[in-house]
Design a protein around this motif. Structure first.
Motif: not given
Length: 290
Positions: A210-212, A233-244, A253-254
């Protein structure tokens, strides 16, 4: 932009990038290394366009993602999942150099979604970066393409739930407000654009299977066209990913998304709608490796 799925995406939907057919025409896949720390200048919002319109579209995307994540009892709260943390994990999640290792991230080529990432911390980072591109691609707003993305990227026991949430998030009403028809197709003489570029990754936790991770991204989205009411247009964002680790590959996973970190806009002159549309067709996407 937010993906239209609760712990899933941003309805910008620039949206899940990097998807099968995420861009019109054949896509040239090129491998690159993620930048280590610095951001890059992005063109400012087109002068003369309504700021209210742009803000409204972004709000729609964020709302879609929040809706998709609603009711997920075991995840971080709506919209703020990427920002939620515990002190111990954040202390260990310090930036690390993105020096080349010589290892290929995946064996897939062409217009397919990257797959077959190594069962390592580096492999998890490469997977998260590439999955971010797919989750926030132009294909995520199209039912058939969206289902294919979800089938490949998500853990088997999450597929049905995620598909349901995404279908509700990308409702005909939302698509219409984004300048698209009920099938996610742009109006005549306009072209829907949603292209994401990961800037860096960081591992919050890694426990073998598992990894986040957090993926810091920038990108462009909107409709390119002289009569478009939702300009690109442009934007900046952070995606948090939980992997299995499932069936020989990393699966989601989410996930959740939050805005920023965003730099001050540069003084670049905004390009015309035709130039933006042509650029998306001309420049292929990348396969990202840690």
């Amino acid at each position: 932009m937010n993906i239209g799925g609760g712990d899933e995406y941003d309805a910008r939907t620039r949206t899940s990038e990097g998807v099968p057919g995420a861009q019109d025409g054949a896509r040239t896949t090129t491998r690159t290394r993620l930048p280590g720390s610095e951001g890059s200048n992005r063109p400012p919002t087109r002068p003369g366009r309504s700021l209210v319109t742009v803000v409204a579209v972004v709000v729609l995307l964020i709302a879609a993602i929040a809706f998709a994540n609603r009711g997920d009892g075991d995840g971080g709260g709506g919209g703020g999942g990427a920002g939620s943390s515990d002190g111990k994990n954040d202390a260990a999640a310090q930036a690390q150099p993105t020096a080349p290792t010589g290892e290929k991230p995946v064996k897939t080529t062409g217009d397919t979604l990257p797959s077959g990432f190594p069962h390592t911390k580096q492999g998890a980072q490469s997977a998260a970066a590439n999955y971010a591109v797919a989750l926030v691609s132009a294909d995520i707003v199209k039912t058939k393409e969206r289902d294919a993305i979800i089938q490949q990227l998500f853990a088997p026991d999450r597929v049905t739930e995620v598909q349901g949430k995404m279908d509700k998030a990308y409702s005909p009403k939302l698509l219409a407000r984004m300048g698209l028809d009920e099938n996610g197709i742009a109006k005549k003489d306009t072209k829907y654009i949603s292209r994401t570029a990961p800037v860096g990754t960081t591992v919050r936790t890694y426990k073998g299977d598992t990894a986040k991770l957090d993926v810091w991204c920038t990108g462009v989205f909107g409709n390119a066209g002289k009569k478009s009411t939702t300009p690109v247009t442009s934007d900046w964002f952070t995606l948090t990913v939980e992997l299995t680790w499932t069936d020989g590959d990393w699966k989601i996973r989410k996930f959740s998304q939050k805005e920023g970190p965003a730099p001050v806009n540069g003084d670049n002159t905004a390009s015309s709608a035709d130039e933006i549309a042509a650029a998306v067709d001309k420049f292929g996407g990348f396969t990202y490796a840690r």
